[in-house]
Design a protein around this motif. Structure first.
Motif, PDB file in Angstrom:
ATOM      1  N   THR A  11      43.521  48.344  13.817  1.00 26.30           N
ATOM      2  CA  THR A  11      42.349  48.111  14.658  1.00 26.30           C
ATOM      3  C   THR A  11      41.538  49.387  14.841  1.00 26.30           C
ATOM      4  O   THR A  11      42.020  50.480  14.591  1.00 26.30           O
ATOM      5  CB  THR A  11      42.747  47.620  16.065  1.00 26.30           C
ATOM      6  OG1 THR A  11      43.342  48.714  16.769  1.00 26.30           O
ATOM      7  CG2 THR A  11      43.705  46.465  16.018  1.00 26.30           C
ATOM      8  N   ARG A  13      40.488  50.015  17.842  1.00 25.88           N
ATOM      9  CA  ARG A  13      40.522  50.092  19.315  1.00 25.88           C
ATOM     10  C   ARG A  13      40.665  51.541  19.785  1.00 25.88           C
ATOM     11  O   ARG A  13      41.299  52.349  19.129  1.00 25.88           O
ATOM     12  CB  ARG A  13      41.692  49.280  19.844  1.00 25.88           C
ATOM     13  CG  ARG A  13      41.539  47.811  19.619  1.00 25.88           C
ATOM     14  CD  ARG A  13      42.728  47.049  20.153  1.00 25.88           C
ATOM     15  NE  ARG A  13      42.584  45.648  19.778  1.00 25.88           N
ATOM     16  CZ  ARG A  13      43.587  44.863  19.493  1.00 25.88           C
ATOM     17  NH1 ARG A  13      44.830  45.290  19.543  1.00 25.88           N
ATOM     18  NH2 ARG A  13      43.380  43.605  19.153  1.00 25.88           N
ATOM     19  N   GLN A  15      42.057  54.733  21.928  1.00 26.19           N
ATOM     20  CA  GLN A  15      43.420  55.134  22.254  1.00 26.19           C
ATOM     21  C   GLN A  15      43.857  54.626  23.627  1.00 26.19           C
ATOM     22  O   GLN A  15      45.025  54.316  23.821  1.00 26.19           O
ATOM     23  CB  GLN A  15      43.560  56.655  22.190  1.00 26.19           C
ATOM     24  CG  GLN A  15      43.525  57.165  20.774  1.00 26.19           C
ATOM     25  CD  GLN A  15      43.831  58.632  20.681  1.00 26.19           C
ATOM     26  OE1 GLN A  15      44.643  59.163  21.424  1.00 26.19           O
ATOM     27  NE2 GLN A  15      43.179  59.304  19.759  1.00 26.19           N
ATOM     28  N   GLU A  16      42.927  54.533  24.561  1.00 28.23           N
ATOM     29  CA  GLU A  16      43.272  54.032  25.893  1.00 28.23           C
ATOM     30  C   GLU A  16      43.816  52.607  25.797  1.00 28.23           C
ATOM     31  O   GLU A  16      44.811  52.265  26.426  1.00 28.23           O
ATOM     32  CB  GLU A  16      42.052  54.057  26.831  1.00 28.23           C
ATOM     33  CG  GLU A  16      41.549  55.426  27.179  1.00 28.23           C
ATOM     34  CD  GLU A  16      40.621  56.017  26.113  1.00 28.23           C
ATOM     35  OE1 GLU A  16      40.269  55.321  25.129  1.00 28.23           O
ATOM     36  OE2 GLU A  16      40.263  57.192  26.262  1.00 28.23           O
ATOM     37  N   THR A  17      43.162  51.787  24.996  1.00 27.74           N
ATOM     38  CA  THR A  17      43.581  50.399  24.821  1.00 27.74           C
ATOM     39  C   THR A  17      44.920  50.334  24.109  1.00 27.74           C
ATOM     40  O   THR A  17      45.816  49.571  24.506  1.00 27.74           O
ATOM     41  CB  THR A  17      42.517  49.615  24.018  1.00 27.74           C
ATOM     42  OG1 THR A  17      41.271  49.709  24.708  1.00 27.74           O
ATOM     43  CG2 THR A  17      42.906  48.168  23.854  1.00 27.74           C
ATOM     44  N   ILE A  18      45.077  51.133  23.074  1.00 27.03           N
ATOM     45  CA  ILE A  18      46.344  51.159  22.330  1.00 27.03           C
ATOM     46  C   ILE A  18      47.483  51.599  23.239  1.00 27.03           C
ATOM     47  O   ILE A  18      48.573  51.017  23.207  1.00 27.03           O
ATOM     48  CB  ILE A  18      46.219  52.080  21.106  1.00 27.03           C
ATOM     49  CG1 ILE A  18      45.261  51.450  20.094  1.00 27.03           C
ATOM     50  CG2 ILE A  18      47.584  52.341  20.474  1.00 27.03           C
ATOM     51  CD1 ILE A  18      44.868  52.368  18.951  1.00 27.03           C
ATOM     52  N   VAL A  20      47.784  51.291  26.546  1.00 29.29           N
ATOM     53  CA  VAL A  20      48.125  50.217  27.487  1.00 29.29           C
ATOM     54  C   VAL A  20      48.832  49.069  26.773  1.00 29.29           C
ATOM     55  O   VAL A  20      49.865  48.581  27.240  1.00 29.29           O
ATOM     56  CB  VAL A  20      46.852  49.710  28.205  1.00 29.29           C
ATOM     57  CG1 VAL A  20      47.128  48.447  28.988  1.00 29.29           C
ATOM     58  CG2 VAL A  20      46.298  50.791  29.118  1.00 29.29           C
ATOM     59  N   GLN A  21      48.318  48.648  25.633  1.00 32.17           N
ATOM     60  CA  GLN A  21      48.909  47.529  24.905  1.00 32.17           C
ATOM     61  C   GLN A  21      50.298  47.852  24.368  1.00 32.17           C
ATOM     62  O   GLN A  21      51.071  46.954  24.095  1.00 32.17           O
ATOM     63  CB  GLN A  21      48.003  47.099  23.754  1.00 32.17           C
ATOM     64  CG  GLN A  21      46.745  46.429  24.221  1.00 32.17           C
ATOM     65  CD  GLN A  21      45.853  46.008  23.075  1.00 32.17           C
ATOM     66  OE1 GLN A  21      45.947  46.507  21.959  1.00 32.17           O
ATOM     67  NE2 GLN A  21      44.963  45.076  23.354  1.00 32.17           N
TER      68      GLN A  21
END
Length: 56
Positions: A11, A13, A15-18, A20-21
């Motif tokens: 993705t 996406r 790094q913040e999203t990665i 958290v996920q």
């Protein structure tokens, strides 16, 4: 860590999203884990994966 390693490759996406996920509490924690396990940052890992795919 496997999920965190797969997401930058699959993705675009942030790094913040990665983080958290993948279950990390922060981007810093994600980056520390990557450095410890892969000797690079998530972004460096994403770039190297992209280069490898283009070279195949």
């Amino acid at each position: 860590m496997e999920r965190a390693a797969a997401l930058p490759q699959q993705t675009g996406r942030p790094q913040e999203t990665i983080a958290v996920q993948s279950g990390f509490r922060s981007v810093d924690a994600l980056q520390r884990a990557f450095r410890r396990e892969r000797n690079c940052t998530p972004e460096e890992y994403r770039v190297s994966a992209h280069i490898e795919r283009e070279g195949s």
